[in-house]
Design a protein around this motif. Sequence first.
Motif, PDB file in Angstrom:
ATOM      1  N   VAL A 155     -12.534  10.927  -9.116  1.00  0.00           N
ATOM      2  CA  VAL A 155     -12.374  10.872 -10.573  1.00  0.00           C
ATOM      3  C   VAL A 155     -11.313  11.832 -11.111  1.00  0.00           C
ATOM      4  O   VAL A 155     -10.458  11.424 -11.919  1.00  0.00           O
ATOM      5  CB  VAL A 155     -13.743  11.078 -11.265  1.00  0.00           C
ATOM      6  N   PRO A 156     -11.281  13.095 -10.721  1.00  0.00           N
ATOM      7  CA  PRO A 156     -10.263  13.997 -11.295  1.00  0.00           C
ATOM      8  C   PRO A 156      -8.822  13.621 -10.942  1.00  0.00           C
ATOM      9  O   PRO A 156      -7.884  14.149 -11.549  1.00  0.00           O
ATOM     10  CB  PRO A 156     -10.628  15.363 -10.689  1.00  0.00           C
ATOM     11  N   HIS A 157      -8.639  12.724  -9.983  1.00  0.00           N
ATOM     12  CA  HIS A 157      -7.291  12.365  -9.540  1.00  0.00           C
ATOM     13  C   HIS A 157      -6.789  11.059 -10.175  1.00  0.00           C
ATOM     14  O   HIS A 157      -5.685  10.611  -9.860  1.00  0.00           O
ATOM     15  CB  HIS A 157      -7.271  12.214  -8.020  1.00  0.00           C
ATOM     16  N   ILE A 187       0.852  -1.188   0.000  1.00  0.00           N
ATOM     17  CA  ILE A 187       0.000   0.000   0.000  1.00  0.00           C
ATOM     18  C   ILE A 187       0.886   1.235   0.000  1.00  0.00           C
ATOM     19  O   ILE A 187       1.873   1.300   0.727  1.00  0.00           O
ATOM     20  CB  ILE A 187      -0.924   0.017   1.232  1.00  0.00           C
ATOM     21  N   GLU A 188       0.519   2.214  -0.825  1.00  0.00           N
ATOM     22  CA  GLU A 188       1.257   3.469  -0.855  1.00  0.00           C
ATOM     23  C   GLU A 188       0.293   4.638  -0.656  1.00  0.00           C
ATOM     24  O   GLU A 188      -0.896   4.557  -0.984  1.00  0.00           O
ATOM     25  CB  GLU A 188       1.998   3.630  -2.177  1.00  0.00           C
ATOM     26  N   ASN A 189       0.827   5.719  -0.112  1.00  0.00           N
ATOM     27  CA  ASN A 189       0.027   6.924   0.067  1.00  0.00           C
ATOM     28  C   ASN A 189       0.068   7.740  -1.217  1.00  0.00           C
ATOM     29  O   ASN A 189       1.144   7.994  -1.764  1.00  0.00           O
ATOM     30  CB  ASN A 189       0.571   7.750   1.229  1.00  0.00           C
ATOM     31  N   THR A 190      -1.078   8.138  -1.726  1.00  0.00           N
ATOM     32  CA  THR A 190      -1.124   8.902  -2.972  1.00  0.00           C
ATOM     33  C   THR A 190      -0.927  10.396  -2.744  1.00  0.00           C
ATOM     34  O   THR A 190      -0.656  11.136  -3.695  1.00  0.00           O
ATOM     35  CB  THR A 190      -2.489   8.711  -3.656  1.00  0.00           C
ATOM     36  N   GLY A 191      -1.115  10.838  -1.507  1.00  0.00           N
ATOM     37  CA  GLY A 191      -1.101  12.273  -1.246  1.00  0.00           C
ATOM     38  C   GLY A 191      -2.436  12.942  -1.547  1.00  0.00           C
ATOM     39  O   GLY A 191      -2.604  14.145  -1.335  1.00  0.00           O
ATOM     40  N   ILE A 192      -3.396  12.148  -2.036  1.00  0.00           N
ATOM     41  CA  ILE A 192      -4.717  12.690  -2.374  1.00  0.00           C
ATOM     42  C   ILE A 192      -5.564  12.786  -1.097  1.00  0.00           C
ATOM     43  O   ILE A 192      -5.665  11.805  -0.348  1.00  0.00           O
ATOM     44  CB  ILE A 192      -5.435  11.794  -3.404  1.00  0.00           C
ATOM     45  N   VAL A 193      -6.159  13.939  -0.875  1.00  0.00           N
ATOM     46  CA  VAL A 193      -7.131  14.117   0.202  1.00  0.00           C
ATOM     47  C   VAL A 193      -8.415  14.646  -0.435  1.00  0.00           C
ATOM     48  O   VAL A 193      -8.411  15.709  -1.062  1.00  0.00           O
ATOM     49  CB  VAL A 193      -6.639  15.095   1.285  1.00  0.00           C
ATOM     50  N   LEU A 194      -9.488  13.887  -0.289  1.00  0.00           N
ATOM     51  CA  LEU A 194     -10.748  14.250  -0.928  1.00  0.00           C
ATOM     52  C   LEU A 194     -11.675  14.965   0.059  1.00  0.00           C
ATOM     53  O   LEU A 194     -11.811  14.526   1.205  1.00  0.00           O
ATOM     54  CB  LEU A 194     -11.474  13.001  -1.440  1.00  0.00           C
ATOM     55  N   PRO A 195     -12.344  16.029  -0.402  1.00  0.00           N
ATOM     56  CA  PRO A 195     -13.412  16.631   0.410  1.00  0.00           C
ATOM     57  C   PRO A 195     -14.730  15.933   0.063  1.00  0.00           C
ATOM     58  O   PRO A 195     -15.203  16.013  -1.077  1.00  0.00           O
ATOM     59  CB  PRO A 195     -13.417  18.082  -0.059  1.00  0.00           C
ATOM     60  N   VAL A 196     -15.313  15.236   0.994  1.00  0.00           N
ATOM     61  CA  VAL A 196     -16.520  14.459   0.716  1.00  0.00           C
ATOM     62  C   VAL A 196     -17.706  15.106   1.427  1.00  0.00           C
ATOM     63  O   VAL A 196     -17.786  15.086   2.662  1.00  0.00           O
ATOM     64  CB  VAL A 196     -16.369  12.999   1.175  1.00  0.00           C
ATOM     65  N   PRO A 197     -18.640  15.702   0.678  1.00  0.00           N
ATOM     66  CA  PRO A 197     -19.817  16.329   1.308  1.00  0.00           C
ATOM     67  C   PRO A 197     -20.727  15.272   1.946  1.00  0.00           C
ATOM     68  O   PRO A 197     -21.020  14.247   1.343  1.00  0.00           O
ATOM     69  CB  PRO A 197     -20.528  17.011   0.131  1.00  0.00           C
ATOM     70  N   MET A 198     -21.135  15.525   3.171  1.00  0.00           N
ATOM     71  CA  MET A 198     -22.050  14.635   3.896  1.00  0.00           C
ATOM     72  C   MET A 198     -23.063  15.506   4.636  1.00  0.00           C
ATOM     73  O   MET A 198     -22.774  16.019   5.727  1.00  0.00           O
ATOM     74  CB  MET A 198     -21.281  13.758   4.886  1.00  0.00           C
ATOM     75  N   SER A 200     -17.188  20.069 -15.133  1.00  0.00           N
ATOM     76  CA  SER A 200     -16.191  19.897 -16.183  1.00  0.00           C
ATOM     77  C   SER A 200     -15.540  18.519 -16.092  1.00  0.00           C
ATOM     78  O   SER A 200     -15.105  18.093 -15.016  1.00  0.00           O
ATOM     79  CB  SER A 200     -15.109  20.983 -16.063  1.00  0.00           C
ATOM     80  N   GLY A 201     -15.505  17.825 -17.205  1.00  0.00           N
ATOM     81  CA  GLY A 201     -14.851  16.532 -17.288  1.00  0.00           C
ATOM     82  C   GLY A 201     -15.767  15.343 -17.101  1.00  0.00           C
ATOM     83  O   GLY A 201     -15.444  14.236 -17.532  1.00  0.00           O
ATOM     84  N   TYR A 202     -16.927  15.535 -16.475  1.00  0.00           N
ATOM     85  CA  TYR A 202     -17.828  14.414 -16.214  1.00  0.00           C
ATOM     86  C   TYR A 202     -18.905  14.233 -17.286  1.00  0.00           C
ATOM     87  O   TYR A 202     -19.642  13.251 -17.264  1.00  0.00           O
ATOM     88  CB  TYR A 202     -18.554  14.606 -14.875  1.00  0.00           C
ATOM     89  N   GLN A 203     -19.002  15.180 -18.225  1.00  0.00           N
ATOM     90  CA  GLN A 203     -20.161  15.202 -19.114  1.00  0.00           C
ATOM     91  C   GLN A 203     -20.299  13.924 -19.937  1.00  0.00           C
ATOM     92  O   GLN A 203     -21.406  13.470 -20.219  1.00  0.00           O
ATOM     93  CB  GLN A 203     -20.103  16.419 -20.069  1.00  0.00           C
TER      94      GLN A 203
END
Length: 503
Positions: free
Chosen positions: A140-142, A57-68, A172-175
Motif C-alpha cells: 500500500v505505501p508504494h 512487465i516492468e520492474n518497479t524496484g520495490i522490495v517488500l518485507p513480508v512477515p511470515m 500511519s496512512g491506513y486509518q
Amino acid sequence: MAGLRVLVAASEVAGFAKTGGLADVAAALPRALARLGNQVAVVMPFYNAVRRSGVPIENTGIVLPVPMGGRVLATRVLRSRLPNSDVPVYLVEHQPFFERDDPATGRSLYQQAMPGGYKADYPDNAERFVFFSRAVLELVPHLGFMPDVVHANDWQTGLVPVFLSEGYRTQSGYQRTRSVFTIHNIAYQGMFGRDVLNLTGLPAWLFNPAQLEFHGHLNFLKAGVVFADAVSTVSPTYAREVQTAEFGCGLEGLLAGVHAKLSGIVNGCDYDQWDPTADRHIASPYTAETVFDRKPLCKAALQRRFHLPEDPKVPVLGMIARLVSQKGIDLVMSAAPGFLDMGCQIVVLGDGDREYHDELQALRDRHPDRVGIYLGFNEGLAHTIEAGSDLFLMPSRYEPCGLNQMYSLRYGTPPVVRTTGGLADTVVNATVENLADGRATGFSFGDYTAAALYETVKWALTLMRDRPADFQQVVRTAMAQDWSWDRSAVMYEALYRKVCNLV
C-alpha cells in the motif's frame, strides 16, 4: 464528486492468469471503475502463467518485507497494466510460492494433477495466500496513493480484511482505509489447520467461533466475512441464498447475522469481448436488426465445426461449462435422449470430471450426427457456440452469478436456466404473461430435475416452431439487455462510498 482510490486484490486476473470467473471480474471491474473517474490499482501473484501471457512487465524496484510467522520474506514487485487501460497491475513475485504452474505437467494455480487422474490442492496453499495477503497490505505505501478501499476477493485474500483491521489500521496512512470482501463462490472457503495461525502473526485469541475458527479449522473466507467493513456477493439472489442452509455451505448463520453489511451486485459482461456486431470469431457479425438473416450463417458454421448435418430447421442446443455437478451437466445427460427425440442437435464445450467426459463421449459415439463435444476450453469455439446455437443450456444446481447466460442474451441465443443465483437475476422467463408484456429474455425452471429441464426446452422449441413471432420477440428483447460492467461499476462505487461514509 471526487473519485475514490481503490486497490483490488485478487488471486487471478484475466489476461494474466485465469482459472474461473474471478479472473474476469478482477480484469473488468477495475477498468470500469477507472472509467468512472476513480483511481484504481490491482495486485495479484506473479505466476508462470503471467510470464507465458506475454503482457509487458516492468520492474518497479520495490522490495517488500513480508512477515511470515517468525521470519520475514523479501519479495520483489513487478508491474504491468490491464489491457486497453492505464490501470496498473502489481505482481507479487515469490518463486517458491507462485512460479510452479505448468499445464504440461498438470500443475495449475491452486492444484496439481495426481496419479489416477484426480486433482489435489497444493499442500502449502495456506502459506502461499497468507503470504500474498500480507504482501497486499505491505504494498500500500508504494502505490502512490493511499486507498480509500481495499477490495479483496474470495478465500485467497480473505485474510486481507483481518490484517487491515487487526494490524495495519493503527499504522500511519491506513486509518481511513476500509475493506470490501466479495464472495464469488462460497463452496470454496480455504479451510486449514489451526497451526496456520502461527504463520499469520495474528493473536491466538482471534481463533474463536465468532471470528476465525470454523469447526476447529482456520477458515479464510469466514475471516473475510467477519472482518470486512462490507461484504458482497455476485448477485442479489445469491446474497439471499447464502443465508440459507441449502446454499450457505455451513456459513449461513454467520451471513444471516451480518446481513446488514451484505449485498449482491451482478457481475458485468465484457461487451468489448462479447459483441456479435464485431466478433472476429463468428462466421457473420449481426445486430438485433439483422439477427434472423445473419445468425443462420453462424449456425451453419457451428454445425460444420462439429461435423453435424447443416440443417437450419434442426434446433441446436449449446452448452459451455465446467463439467461438474454444479453446472447441471447431470441433468443435461439425463434429458439428452429426450432432446434428441425432439429433433435437436447438442454441442458441448467444457472440461471437468472424468465421469462426464466418458458419458459425453459415449453419447457422441451413439449419435455422431446429432452430438458434438470438445473436451477442454477454446475461446474462439466458445464464441462460435454462443452465436450459432438456437438455445443455450445452463441448468445449474447453483450459480453465484454466471456469465454465459449474459453472453447468450447479447448474442440472441435465449438461455435455458434454473432459477438460482445470478441466473434468476438476469433471465426473465418466457411465461405467457412475460411474453404478453414483451419482457421475456429466456426460459427458466425451478426444480432441479431432468424432467423440468426437458419440459422447459420443449416449451422453447414450441415457440421456435409454432410461434416464431413470440420466439423472435424473446431474441430481440434479450439482445437489448444491458448487463455491462459500467452498470455494475456504478453499484460497486456506491458500495465503496457507503463503507467510507461518503454517501
